[in-house]
Design an enzyme around this catalytic site. Structure first.
Site, PDB file in Angstrom:
ATOM      1  CG  ASP A  26      -2.309 -13.427   0.103  1.00  0.00           C
ATOM      2  OD1 ASP A  26      -1.457 -12.761   0.716  1.00  0.00           O
ATOM      3  OD2 ASP A  26      -2.130 -14.613  -0.242  1.00  0.00           O
ATOM      4  CG  HIS A  27       0.714 -12.384  -2.845  1.00  0.00           C
ATOM      5  ND1 HIS A  27       0.341 -13.137  -1.752  1.00  0.00           N
ATOM      6  CD2 HIS A  27       2.042 -12.568  -2.976  1.00  0.00           C
ATOM      7  CE1 HIS A  27       1.404 -13.752  -1.269  1.00  0.00           C
ATOM      8  NE2 HIS A  27       2.460 -13.420  -1.988  1.00  0.00           N
ATOM      9  CG  HIS A  81      -0.366   0.234   2.536  1.00  0.00           C
ATOM     10  ND1 HIS A  81      -1.115   0.471   3.668  1.00  0.00           N
ATOM     11  CD2 HIS A  81       0.919   0.243   2.951  1.00  0.00           C
ATOM     12  CE1 HIS A  81      -0.313   0.619   4.704  1.00  0.00           C
ATOM     13  NE2 HIS A  81       0.915   0.485   4.302  1.00  0.00           N
ATOM     14  CD  GLU A 105       0.140  -1.103   8.575  1.00  0.00           C
ATOM     15  OE1 GLU A 105      -0.628  -0.924   7.633  1.00  0.00           O
ATOM     16  OE2 GLU A 105       0.557  -0.192   9.296  1.00  0.00           O
ATOM     17  CG  HIS A 141       2.655  -3.457   6.031  1.00  0.00           C
ATOM     18  ND1 HIS A 141       3.491  -3.088   7.061  1.00  0.00           N
ATOM     19  CD2 HIS A 141       2.262  -2.301   5.445  1.00  0.00           C
ATOM     20  CE1 HIS A 141       3.590  -1.774   7.095  1.00  0.00           C
ATOM     21  NE2 HIS A 141       2.865  -1.262   6.117  1.00  0.00           N
ATOM     22  CB  CYS A 189       3.729   5.254   5.214  1.00  0.00           C
ATOM     23  SG  CYS A 189       4.322   4.341   6.638  1.00  0.00           S
ATOM     24  CG  HIS A 192       5.353   0.628   2.515  1.00  0.00           C
ATOM     25  ND1 HIS A 192       4.744   1.845   2.310  1.00  0.00           N
ATOM     26  CD2 HIS A 192       4.794   0.116   3.640  1.00  0.00           C
ATOM     27  CE1 HIS A 192       3.863   2.068   3.281  1.00  0.00           C
ATOM     28  NE2 HIS A 192       3.863   1.038   4.095  1.00  0.00           N
TER      29      HIS A 192
HETATM   30 NI    NI Z   1       2.547   0.626   5.587  1.00  0.00          NI
END
Ligand code: NI
Length: 135
Positions: free
Chosen positions: A79-80, A14, A124, A41, A33, A39
């Site tokens: 996911d992904h 995100h 997160e 998570h 961010c 980036h």
């Molecule tokens: Ni983040």
């Protein structure tokens, strides 16, 4: 009242960015961010269902069924994925952990066949998590 928790994990990327602000203001607000290419998570999700024990099964809800509901309605959609661009239920919001948790609540609240959705916990990182209980 008894509480049942199912944990699932997903990986996603995100970018925290408010399009109403200038680039400078976004960098000041979100720091790393706001990285233009995003980036990632490794998220951990805990879904808690509250209700009564069914005397016939001894269960509140079969955890295998709860797992399938979470996979179908949430994990398969995030996911992904790029949470800014790929996820219908996050369209138009900044995909912070707070907004993701609220979005996941909306995906699940009407899908729980026994008991009711009590809490969405979204980690997160190991140390940071958000909890949403629907109000
Ligand atoms: Ni983040």
């Amino acid at each position: 009242m008894i509480y049942v928790t199912r944990r699932e994990t997903f990986s996603a990327s995100h970018r925290l960015h408010n399009p109403e602000l200038s680039d400078e203001e976004n960098i000041k607000l979100f720091g790393k961010c706001n990285n233009i290419n995003g980036h990632g998570h490794n998220y951990t999700l805990e879904i808690i269902v509250a209700g009564e024990i069914n005397p016939y099964t001894g269960y509140l809800i079969d955890l295998k069924l709860l797992k399938e509901i979470i996979i179908e309605n949430v994990i398969s959609k995030v996911d992904h994925k790029n949470l800014n661009m790929d996820v219908e239920f996050l369209k138009g919001v900044i995909p912070s952990a707070e907004n993701i948790a609220v979005g996941i609540w909306g995906q699940l609240v009407d899908k729980i066949p026994m008991g009711e959705l009590y809490s969405v916990k979204l980690y997160e990182t190991e140390n940071n998590y958000i909890e949403y209980k629907g109000d």
